[in-house]
Design a protein around this motif. Structure first.
Motif, PDB file in Angstrom:
ATOM      1  N   TRP A 429       0.820  -1.213   0.000  1.00  0.00           N
ATOM      2  CA  TRP A 429       0.000   0.000   0.000  1.00  0.00           C
ATOM      3  C   TRP A 429       0.861   1.274   0.000  1.00  0.00           C
ATOM      4  CZ3 TRP A 429       0.428  -3.530   3.911  1.00  0.00           C
ATOM      5  CH2 TRP A 429       1.122  -3.127   5.064  1.00  0.00           C
ATOM      6  N   GLU A 430       2.186   1.098   0.112  1.00  0.00           N
ATOM      7  CA  GLU A 430       3.112   2.221   0.043  1.00  0.00           C
ATOM      8  C   GLU A 430       3.863   2.181  -1.291  1.00  0.00           C
ATOM      9  OE1 GLU A 430       5.691   2.139   3.374  1.00  0.00           O
ATOM     10  OE2 GLU A 430       4.087   2.388   4.869  1.00  0.00           O
ATOM     11  N   THR A 431       4.397   3.317  -1.665  1.00  0.00           N
ATOM     12  CA  THR A 431       5.115   3.409  -2.944  1.00  0.00           C
ATOM     13  C   THR A 431       6.551   3.871  -2.714  1.00  0.00           C
ATOM     14  OG1 THR A 431       4.389   5.705  -3.270  1.00  0.00           O
ATOM     15  CG2 THR A 431       3.012   3.957  -4.227  1.00  0.00           C
ATOM     16  N   ARG A 432       7.380   3.610  -3.687  1.00  0.00           N
ATOM     17  CA  ARG A 432       8.758   4.087  -3.667  1.00  0.00           C
ATOM     18  C   ARG A 432       9.159   4.503  -5.086  1.00  0.00           C
ATOM     19  NH1 ARG A 432      12.604   0.005  -5.105  1.00  0.00           N
ATOM     20  NH2 ARG A 432      11.576  -1.985  -5.594  1.00  0.00           N
ATOM     21  N   GLU A 433      10.157   5.364  -5.147  1.00  0.00           N
ATOM     22  CA  GLU A 433      10.616   5.890  -6.431  1.00  0.00           C
ATOM     23  C   GLU A 433      11.856   5.120  -6.878  1.00  0.00           C
ATOM     24  OE1 GLU A 433      10.386  10.348  -7.942  1.00  0.00           O
ATOM     25  OE2 GLU A 433      12.286  10.010  -6.909  1.00  0.00           O
ATOM     26  N   VAL A 434      11.777   4.599  -8.097  1.00  0.00           N
ATOM     27  CA  VAL A 434      12.876   3.810  -8.654  1.00  0.00           C
ATOM     28  C   VAL A 434      13.551   4.615  -9.760  1.00  0.00           C
ATOM     29  CG1 VAL A 434      13.508   1.673  -9.816  1.00  0.00           C
ATOM     30  CG2 VAL A 434      11.672   1.665  -8.122  1.00  0.00           C
ATOM     31  N   LYS A 435      14.870   4.669  -9.709  1.00  0.00           N
ATOM     32  CA  LYS A 435      15.617   5.387 -10.736  1.00  0.00           C
ATOM     33  C   LYS A 435      15.782   4.523 -11.975  1.00  0.00           C
ATOM     34  CE  LYS A 435      19.757   8.223 -11.342  1.00  0.00           C
ATOM     35  NZ  LYS A 435      21.018   8.709 -10.717  1.00  0.00           N
ATOM     36  N   LEU A 436      15.431   5.077 -13.126  1.00  0.00           N
ATOM     37  CA  LEU A 436      15.494   4.346 -14.387  1.00  0.00           C
ATOM     38  C   LEU A 436      16.747   4.742 -15.167  1.00  0.00           C
ATOM     39  CD1 LEU A 436      11.770   4.737 -15.524  1.00  0.00           C
ATOM     40  CD2 LEU A 436      12.807   2.781 -14.356  1.00  0.00           C
ATOM     41  N   PRO A 437      17.229   3.873 -16.035  1.00  0.00           N
ATOM     42  CA  PRO A 437      18.372   4.253 -16.894  1.00  0.00           C
ATOM     43  C   PRO A 437      17.970   5.380 -17.839  1.00  0.00           C
ATOM     44  CG  PRO A 437      17.448   2.140 -17.572  1.00  0.00           C
ATOM     45  CD  PRO A 437      16.791   2.489 -16.271  1.00  0.00           C
ATOM     46  N   LEU A 438      18.965   6.149 -18.277  1.00  0.00           N
ATOM     47  CA  LEU A 438      18.687   7.287 -19.156  1.00  0.00           C
ATOM     48  C   LEU A 438      18.169   6.846 -20.518  1.00  0.00           C
ATOM     49  CD1 LEU A 438      21.716   9.654 -18.447  1.00  0.00           C
ATOM     50  CD2 LEU A 438      19.371   9.852 -17.612  1.00  0.00           C
ATOM     51  N   THR A 439      18.587   5.689 -20.966  1.00  0.00           N
ATOM     52  CA  THR A 439      18.212   5.230 -22.303  1.00  0.00           C
ATOM     53  C   THR A 439      17.346   3.981 -22.213  1.00  0.00           C
ATOM     54  OG1 THR A 439      20.284   3.987 -22.444  1.00  0.00           O
ATOM     55  CG2 THR A 439      20.268   6.186 -23.396  1.00  0.00           C
ATOM     56  N   THR A 440      16.328   3.941 -23.016  1.00  0.00           N
ATOM     57  CA  THR A 440      15.459   2.772 -23.108  1.00  0.00           C
ATOM     58  C   THR A 440      15.870   1.920 -24.306  1.00  0.00           C
ATOM     59  OG1 THR A 440      13.855   3.933 -24.509  1.00  0.00           O
ATOM     60  CG2 THR A 440      13.572   4.113 -22.117  1.00  0.00           C
ATOM     61  N   THR A 441      15.227   0.774 -24.436  1.00  0.00           N
ATOM     62  CA  THR A 441      15.503  -0.105 -25.572  1.00  0.00           C
ATOM     63  C   THR A 441      15.220   0.610 -26.888  1.00  0.00           C
ATOM     64  OG1 THR A 441      14.959  -2.045 -24.248  1.00  0.00           O
ATOM     65  CG2 THR A 441      14.929  -2.306 -26.641  1.00  0.00           C
ATOM     66  N   ASP A 442      14.128   1.339 -26.927  1.00  0.00           N
ATOM     67  CA  ASP A 442      13.781   2.072 -28.146  1.00  0.00           C
ATOM     68  C   ASP A 442      14.835   3.109 -28.496  1.00  0.00           C
ATOM     69  OD1 ASP A 442      11.537   0.588 -28.376  1.00  0.00           O
ATOM     70  OD2 ASP A 442      10.139   2.121 -27.654  1.00  0.00           O
ATOM     71  N   ASP A 443      15.390   3.790 -27.455  1.00  0.00           N
ATOM     72  CA  ASP A 443      16.434   4.794 -27.704  1.00  0.00           C
ATOM     73  C   ASP A 443      17.684   4.155 -28.307  1.00  0.00           C
ATOM     74  OD1 ASP A 443      14.888   6.871 -26.706  1.00  0.00           O
ATOM     75  OD2 ASP A 443      15.601   6.575 -24.651  1.00  0.00           O
ATOM     76  N   VAL A 444      18.059   2.992 -27.790  1.00  0.00           N
ATOM     77  CA  VAL A 444      19.261   2.302 -28.297  1.00  0.00           C
ATOM     78  C   VAL A 444      19.056   1.892 -29.747  1.00  0.00           C
ATOM     79  CG1 VAL A 444      20.778   0.311 -28.004  1.00  0.00           C
ATOM     80  CG2 VAL A 444      19.876   1.503 -25.997  1.00  0.00           C
ATOM     81  N   ARG A 446      16.909   3.149 -31.925  1.00  0.00           N
ATOM     82  CA  ARG A 446      16.814   4.355 -32.764  1.00  0.00           C
ATOM     83  C   ARG A 446      18.199   4.927 -33.057  1.00  0.00           C
ATOM     84  NH1 ARG A 446      17.273   9.649 -32.292  1.00  0.00           N
ATOM     85  NH2 ARG A 446      18.003   9.403 -30.148  1.00  0.00           N
ATOM     86  N   THR A 447      19.012   5.036 -32.030  1.00  0.00           N
ATOM     87  CA  THR A 447      20.351   5.605 -32.211  1.00  0.00           C
ATOM     88  C   THR A 447      21.223   4.707 -33.081  1.00  0.00           C
ATOM     89  OG1 THR A 447      20.147   6.574 -30.006  1.00  0.00           O
ATOM     90  CG2 THR A 447      22.324   6.573 -31.002  1.00  0.00           C
ATOM     91  N   ALA A 448      21.107   3.396 -32.886  1.00  0.00           N
ATOM     92  CA  ALA A 448      21.939   2.458 -33.644  1.00  0.00           C
ATOM     93  C   ALA A 448      21.598   2.452 -35.128  1.00  0.00           C
ATOM     94  CB  ALA A 448      21.800   1.061 -33.056  1.00  0.00           C
ATOM     95  N   VAL A 449      20.316   2.513 -35.470  1.00  0.00           N
ATOM     96  CA  VAL A 449      19.951   2.493 -36.886  1.00  0.00           C
ATOM     97  C   VAL A 449      20.248   3.833 -37.559  1.00  0.00           C
ATOM     98  CG1 VAL A 449      18.182   0.734 -36.544  1.00  0.00           C
ATOM     99  CG2 VAL A 449      17.546   3.138 -36.404  1.00  0.00           C
ATOM    100  N   ARG A 450      20.309   4.900 -36.777  1.00  0.00           N
ATOM    101  CA  ARG A 450      20.657   6.208 -37.346  1.00  0.00           C
ATOM    102  C   ARG A 450      22.161   6.359 -37.553  1.00  0.00           C
ATOM    103  NH1 ARG A 450      17.604  10.902 -36.987  1.00  0.00           N
ATOM    104  NH2 ARG A 450      19.495  12.022 -36.355  1.00  0.00           N
ATOM    105  N   ALA A 451      22.943   5.638 -36.733  1.00  0.00           N
ATOM    106  CA  ALA A 451      24.389   5.851 -36.716  1.00  0.00           C
ATOM    107  C   ALA A 451      25.057   5.716 -38.085  1.00  0.00           C
ATOM    108  CB  ALA A 451      25.035   4.901 -35.704  1.00  0.00           C
ATOM    109  N   PRO A 452      24.805   4.648 -38.872  1.00  0.00           N
ATOM    110  CA  PRO A 452      25.501   4.544 -40.164  1.00  0.00           C
ATOM    111  C   PRO A 452      25.144   5.651 -41.147  1.00  0.00           C
ATOM    112  CG  PRO A 452      24.562   2.423 -39.494  1.00  0.00           C
ATOM    113  CD  PRO A 452      23.983   3.453 -38.595  1.00  0.00           C
ATOM    114  N   LEU A 453      24.016   6.344 -40.914  1.00  0.00           N
ATOM    115  CA  LEU A 453      23.583   7.387 -41.846  1.00  0.00           C
ATOM    116  C   LEU A 453      24.006   8.783 -41.406  1.00  0.00           C
ATOM    117  CD1 LEU A 453      19.968   6.065 -42.549  1.00  0.00           C
ATOM    118  CD2 LEU A 453      21.990   5.810 -43.989  1.00  0.00           C
ATOM    119  N   THR A 454      24.805   8.852 -40.334  1.00  0.00           N
ATOM    120  CA  THR A 454      25.244  10.157 -39.836  1.00  0.00           C
ATOM    121  C   THR A 454      26.003  10.938 -40.906  1.00  0.00           C
ATOM    122  OG1 THR A 454      25.399   9.273 -37.598  1.00  0.00           O
ATOM    123  CG2 THR A 454      26.602  11.296 -38.040  1.00  0.00           C
TER     124      THR A 454
END
Length: 546
Positions: A429-444, A446-454
């Motif tokens: 019944w209580e909550t706590r705050e969890v710290k998440l990584p800065l990058t998600t799977t989608d971010d990785v 997205r960045t990886a498929v864009r990289a060769p086209l830089t």
């Protein structure tokens, strides 16, 4: 050499008092998050546009990538249109930070490209399979239909199960079974490596973002703008374009665009006119004089504004002669005048004097004397424009107030840690705050498929989209927030009008008195205006209700 080198004899304005606004705009180059967020910062008169790409969801840029690319192309492009001066901001440091942010991302993209080649291209069928699964999962996760969302999760679980099945059920001998196993494993290994690289780069970009807004003034490193030998043409061209940017910032030509006011100075909020007939003093004749004589005396008085009877801390103003060029309200670009009377975007003094004396009626450019205060660390720019005209026997001295508000609050937002609120394991019944990584799977992904086209920006913009900046473009005025919602800033604008107006009137009356003009009417009118300015209220003086 084109004259924009280090030897150009053009006095450059210092950045004292305007670092906060400069750093706020520069911080956008290091930001993450959706690019659409920058649309919230647009001025009501200038609207940016985000154009989606062919495969926007997979190749989309984030805010920092789109901002850096758009600013770099617009302000350093070889065939770019003229820029509007960024009052209260030094544009060169902002552009340098955009170049530095692009350099950090390009170093990241080199590593990601190598990973993509080794773990992706060599095992392309497996990469395509995993991309298809991720794309299906992204589609399902964004759906409000619970059945569709459940289907996406089921597909991901099934893909993992099939991958394990292939790993252990295939024969262990032979080239093909080994390749099939590596085809499924290599993209996953590449994803873990890519995630570490993307996460590390995100931390570095956020540190720079935070340092700029924290007042640290972190320096930007762009070795590509420092040629080490005469053969480095690209570096020399970049250096010259940066120098050209600073020189154009100091131009004494501004543009008037109807209800939008003088571009870059903000809207005109007040106007006070002293216009009376030139009548000689009793028993005397008027000594001939020109409008430039009046303007020159006003210039002298305005430079002495900081010297008052009280030690009030009145800031030192910047007094400058402006040539105002009229353009259409809907103009999508401006063109700076050229010719023998223009040097480094500066109109020569003798041409300024000629325009002041002769071009007062009909078509053509106009002369204004501007007194400018840069306050609130560059977030507030107050400008009073003075124009003197003489038609027949009437002398007209008009003073107008222009105010450019602070940089939009979006640019002052500091990076916040990504967190999530969850229920506790035991005390549910209580909550706590969890710290998440800065990058998600989608971010990785997205960045990886864009990289060769830089190295192919037009292709990347076609696939992922881009940010289109509003025109006529200047770094400051298109993202200026409202001034009049801040009581202290509004008070500063209104208080500044009175001493400037009185200095202008005193100088005018003194010149008239020296040339045997009866100044009684001018003095009476000045007293009326001096009383009215004490009760002034801001209005849209560029919009006429006719």
């Amino acid at each position: 050499m084109d004259g924009f080198g280090l030897g150009a004899q053009v006095p450059l304005q210092g950045s004292d008092g305007q670092t906060a606004a400069t750093h706020a705009l520069a911080s956008a180059a290091y930001r993450d998050g959706p690019v659409d967020k920058i649309l919230e910062a647009d001025n009501e008169l200038y609207k940016s546009k985000v154009t989606p790409g062919k495969w926007h969801k997979l190749f989309r840029p984030d805010l920092g990538e789109a901002f850096s690319r758009a600013v770099q192309v617009r302000m350093l492009g070889g065939a770019r249109a003229a820029l509007i001066q960024s009052f209260g901001v030094e544009p060169q440091p902002v552009v340098v930070h955009c170049l530095a942010a692009n350099r950090i991302r390009k170093q990241r993209d080199v590593k990601l490209t190598l990973i993509t080649l080794v773990c992706g291209v060599l095992f392309l069928p497996g990469l395509l399979l995993w991309l298809a699964v991720i794309q299906l999962r992204r589609f399902a996760a964004g759906s409000d239909n619970k059945r569709t969302s459940f289907l996406g999760t089921a597909v991901l679980v099934a893909a993992g199960f099939l991958a394990l099945l292939v790993m252990f059920r295939l024969p262990f001998a032979g080239v093909l079974p080994t390749y099939l196993r590596l085809m499924l494993v290599a993209p996953v290994i590449g994803w873990f490596l890519a995630r570490r690289i993307v996460e590390r780069t995100a931390v570095e970009l956020r540190e720079r973002w935070s340092a700029l807004l924290g007042g640290g003034g972190i320096g930007a490193k762009i070795p590509e703008a420092a040629p080490r030998d005469p053969g480095e043409k690209a570096a020399e061209e970049l250096r010259q374009n940066l120098e050209k940017l600073s020189v154009e910032q100091q131009s004494n030509v501004v543009f008037y665009a109807g209800p939008k006011g003088v571009l870059g100075l903000g809207t005109r909020w007040g106007s006070w006119t002293l216009a009376e007939e030139l009548v000689p003093q009793a028993g005397k004749e008027i000594h001939d004089f020109r409008t430039w004589d009046v303007v020159r005396k006003i210039h002298e008085q305005l430079t002495l504004l900081e010297r008052g009877s009280l030690k009030s801390g009145f800031p030192k103003p910047t007094v400058k002669h402006w040539i105002v060029v009229p353009v259409g309200e809907g103009a999508d670009s401006v063109t700076r005048p050229e010719g023998d009377n223009i040097v480094h975007y500066q109109v020569k003094p003798h041409e300024i004097q000629r325009i002041c004396n002769e071009q007062q009626f009909g078509a053509g450019n106009r002369h204004y004397l501007g007194v400018q205060f840069t306050l609130w660390d560059g977030n507030l720019v107050l400008t009073m424009m003075v124009t003197v005209t003489s038609l027949h026997h009437t002398l007209r001295v008009e003073v107008t107030g222009h105010a450019l508000g602070p940089v939009h609050g979006l640019f002052n937002d500091k990076p916040a840690a990504k967190t999530k609120v969850v229920s506790k394991s035991v005390r549910f019944w209580e909550t706590r705050e969890v710290k998440l990584p800065l990058t998600t799977t989608d971010d990785v992904v997205r960045t990886a498929v864009r990289a060769p086209l830089t190295w192919f920006p037009p292709v990347l913009e076609f696939l992922g989209g881009k940010l289109v900046l509003p025109e006529p473009f200047g770094l400051r005025h298109v993202w200026a927030g409202p001034l009049w919602k801040n009581r202290f800033m509004a008070d500063d604008a209104i208080r500044m009008a009175t001493p400037v107006l009185r200095a202008v009137h005193n100088a005018t009356i003194k010149v008239l008195d020296e040339h045997n003009v009866d100044t009684e009417r001018f003095t009476n009118r000045s007293l009326v205006l001096g009383g009215g300015v004490q009760e002034t209220s801001p209005r849209k003086a560029d919009v006429y209700d006719a």
